[in-house]
Structure formats: C-alpha cells, structure tokens
Design a protein around this motif. Structure first.
Motif, PDB file in Angstrom:
ATOM      1  N   LEU A  34      31.447 -31.589 -35.969  1.00 33.33           N
ATOM      2  CA  LEU A  34      31.789 -33.005 -36.077  1.00 33.33           C
ATOM      3  C   LEU A  34      31.862 -33.558 -34.661  1.00 33.33           C
ATOM      4  O   LEU A  34      32.766 -33.190 -33.901  1.00 33.33           O
ATOM      5  N   VAL A  35      30.926 -34.416 -34.296  1.00 32.30           N
ATOM      6  CA  VAL A  35      30.815 -34.860 -32.900  1.00 32.30           C
ATOM      7  C   VAL A  35      31.222 -36.321 -32.758  1.00 32.30           C
ATOM      8  O   VAL A  35      30.739 -37.190 -33.494  1.00 32.30           O
ATOM      9  N   TYR A  36      32.110 -36.577 -31.789  1.00 29.53           N
ATOM     10  CA  TYR A  36      32.457 -37.957 -31.436  1.00 29.53           C
ATOM     11  C   TYR A  36      32.283 -38.144 -29.932  1.00 29.53           C
ATOM     12  O   TYR A  36      32.186 -37.171 -29.177  1.00 29.53           O
ATOM     13  N   ASP A  37      32.220 -39.394 -29.524  1.00 28.85           N
ATOM     14  CA  ASP A  37      32.104 -39.754 -28.110  1.00 28.85           C
ATOM     15  C   ASP A  37      33.507 -40.071 -27.607  1.00 28.85           C
ATOM     16  O   ASP A  37      34.138 -41.028 -28.060  1.00 28.85           O
ATOM     17  N   MET A  38      34.011 -39.263 -26.681  1.00 29.68           N
ATOM     18  CA  MET A  38      35.408 -39.455 -26.250  1.00 29.68           C
ATOM     19  C   MET A  38      35.634 -40.746 -25.467  1.00 29.68           C
ATOM     20  O   MET A  38      36.778 -41.092 -25.184  1.00 29.68           O
ATOM     21  N   LYS A  91      34.492 -43.608 -26.806  1.00 30.26           N
ATOM     22  CA  LYS A  91      34.438 -44.649 -27.835  1.00 30.26           C
ATOM     23  C   LYS A  91      35.370 -44.280 -28.981  1.00 30.26           C
ATOM     24  O   LYS A  91      35.065 -43.410 -29.795  1.00 30.26           O
ATOM     25  N   ARG A  92      36.497 -44.959 -29.044  1.00 27.76           N
ATOM     26  CA  ARG A  92      37.539 -44.623 -30.005  1.00 27.76           C
ATOM     27  C   ARG A  92      37.044 -44.673 -31.456  1.00 27.76           C
ATOM     28  O   ARG A  92      37.425 -43.832 -32.276  1.00 27.76           O
ATOM     29  N   GLN A  93      36.183 -45.640 -31.761  1.00 28.02           N
ATOM     30  CA  GLN A  93      35.730 -45.794 -33.143  1.00 28.02           C
ATOM     31  C   GLN A  93      35.007 -44.559 -33.638  1.00 28.02           C
ATOM     32  O   GLN A  93      35.130 -44.184 -34.810  1.00 28.02           O
ATOM     33  N   THR A  94      34.272 -43.893 -32.754  1.00 26.29           N
ATOM     34  CA  THR A  94      33.532 -42.698 -33.186  1.00 26.29           C
ATOM     35  C   THR A  94      34.492 -41.571 -33.566  1.00 26.29           C
ATOM     36  O   THR A  94      34.176 -40.750 -34.427  1.00 26.29           O
ATOM     37  N   PHE A  95      35.650 -41.541 -32.930  1.00 26.15           N
ATOM     38  CA  PHE A  95      36.672 -40.553 -33.298  1.00 26.15           C
ATOM     39  C   PHE A  95      37.374 -40.962 -34.591  1.00 26.15           C
ATOM     40  O   PHE A  95      37.619 -40.128 -35.472  1.00 26.15           O
ATOM     41  N   ASP A  96      37.685 -42.251 -34.709  1.00 30.12           N
ATOM     42  CA  ASP A  96      38.349 -42.728 -35.922  1.00 30.12           C
ATOM     43  C   ASP A  96      37.490 -42.489 -37.165  1.00 30.12           C
ATOM     44  O   ASP A  96      38.022 -42.343 -38.265  1.00 30.12           O
ATOM     45  N   ASN A  97      36.173 -42.451 -36.986  1.00 30.82           N
ATOM     46  CA  ASN A  97      35.273 -42.214 -38.116  1.00 30.82           C
ATOM     47  C   ASN A  97      35.174 -40.736 -38.503  1.00 30.82           C
ATOM     48  O   ASN A  97      34.545 -40.399 -39.517  1.00 30.82           O
ATOM     49  N   MET A  98      35.784 -39.852 -37.730  1.00 30.03           N
ATOM     50  CA  MET A  98      35.691 -38.418 -38.017  1.00 30.03           C
ATOM     51  C   MET A  98      36.259 -38.066 -39.387  1.00 30.03           C
ATOM     52  O   MET A  98      35.733 -37.187 -40.080  1.00 30.03           O
ATOM     53  N   ALA A  99      37.326 -38.745 -39.795  1.00 31.35           N
ATOM     54  CA  ALA A  99      37.929 -38.445 -41.100  1.00 31.35           C
ATOM     55  C   ALA A  99      36.930 -38.710 -42.222  1.00 31.35           C
ATOM     56  O   ALA A  99      36.838 -37.940 -43.191  1.00 31.35           O
TER      57      ALA A  99
END
Length: 226
Positions: free
Chosen positions: A94-98, A100-108
């Motif tokens: 599961l990859v997010y861009d640290m 860009k907060r939204q990409t982390f919030d979409n991890m769920a």
C-alpha cells in the motif's frame, strides 16, 4: 537467518510470488517497481495505463523464487480491472506519498478494497514513499506507524529516487511470504503444521547496512528483530 541472492537463475523456479502495488496515482508505485526490478529511476515517468508487471528472480534459502510484481494505475477509471488484478496475489504494498496527506488518508479505502478482493492471508506492507523530500513531509511517521500497527501491517518509508529502503521493503515482504508458504508446504507434506514447526521456520531476518528496519506487524518475524 535466510540467505538471499539476486540475479537470473537457470535452475527451476521453486516459487512464484505475485505481489501487487496499490495506492493513488503519482505516489511512486511504478518508480518503486522500476528501482527494485531494474535499479532504474526515471524523472519523466508517465502515469501507468491499466496494469503492468515486472519480474525479479531471487534465491532464498537455496530455493529459487520469482517475484512477479504488478503495478496498476491509481486513477478511478481503471478500477474495473480490480478482481483480476488481485487474483492470486500473496503480497501487497500500500503506497502513499508522504508529502501528500490525501494519499495517506486514502489508504484505509485501498486496504478495504484489497481485503475484499484478495486472499485473507495476504502479506501487506504500508509504504510511505518520497522520504527524500523530508522538508515537505505532510504525514508524520507516527501517524503511519499507528495505522500500520492497528491494521497489522508491516511499515517502511522509502525513496525510489535515492533507492532508500526499496530493496529492503520488497525483500521483507518476499521473505515473509516465503516463510508462510514454507510452513504450508511442510504441513501439506505431512510434516509438523504451523504450530509444530514454528521453531524450525521462525526467525527469518534481513540485514541491510545503514537502512532502517521496517516496523513489524504484530506477530511478524522478519526485516527487523526476530
């Protein structure tokens, strides 16, 4: 401790492990794959269209393992490929861009989709990519660690640009898959099951100099301390 060797091998393939990369568009999934599979990074990389995959052959404990890493477009219009994409996967990143907060919030949401379509025993790692841009950090490491621990995931921050922790992340997930599959193979052959053989197969460890070990999911036993 497991022995690990990379390269192309002429001998028979003992295992093929399918690992999927998921997350929003432009978080660096394709760059992580390119860095791991070919040790390349392209500054003008174009968005992935549909699905692509690359392979890399490794030797783990004298067994030849072919890692088949699948990369998918993060855009919503390509989501129709979902079920076929996850079919047969034994690992997921599961990859997010640290930055860009939204990409982390979409991890769920991505994790929920993964668990809906993939095998329930799939090995999952949370990846915070672009850690070379520390001054632009939008996701505190503590937030990611808390999410990973709550969801029982491995966790690591990486930089595909600088090659930080990329190989370690992929090897960690592949070693964990190998450990689980090895236990299942023993059990299927009439040897001790996972409980009886825990002492035999436990303790796989990867040591990479000057790189941070991954945060362990509960019950995990590779990548950091065993």
């Amino acid at each position: 401790m497991s022995s690990i060797r990379g390269g192309d091998f002429n001998q028979k393939i003992d295992y093929v492990f399918k690992v999927v990369l998921i997350g929003d568009s432009a978080v660096g999934k394709s760059q992580l794959l390119s860095r791991f599979a070919r040790n390349q990074f392209s500054l003008d990389s174009k968005a992935t269209i549909g699905v692509e995959f690359q392979t890399k052959t490794l030797e783990i404990d004298n067994k030849t393992v072919k890692a088949q890493i699948w990369d998918t477009a993060g855009q919503e219009r390509y989501r129709a490929v979902t079920s076929a994409y996850y079919r047969g996967a034994v690992g997921a990143m599961l990859v997010y861009d640290m930055t860009k907060r939204q990409t982390f919030d979409n991890m769920a949401r991505w994790l929920e989709e993964l668990r809906r379509h993939a095998d329930k025993n799939i090995v999952v790692m949370l990846i915070g990519n672009k850690c070379d841009l520390g001054n632009l950090r939008a996701v505190p490491r503590e937030d990611a660690e808390e999410f990973a621990q709550r969801e029982n995931l491995f966790f690591m921050e990486t930089s595909a640009l600088e090659s930080t922790n990329v190989e370690t992340a992929f090897l960690t997930i592949l070693i964990e898959i190998y450990r689980i599959i090895s236990k299942k193979t023993l059990s299927a052959n009439g040897e001790p099951d996972a409980n009886g053989s825990a002492g035999l197969l436990k303790g796989t460890r990867i040591i990479v100099p000057n790189q941070e070990p991954p945060i362990q999911k509960q019950g995990g036993c590779c990548g950091g301390s065993s």
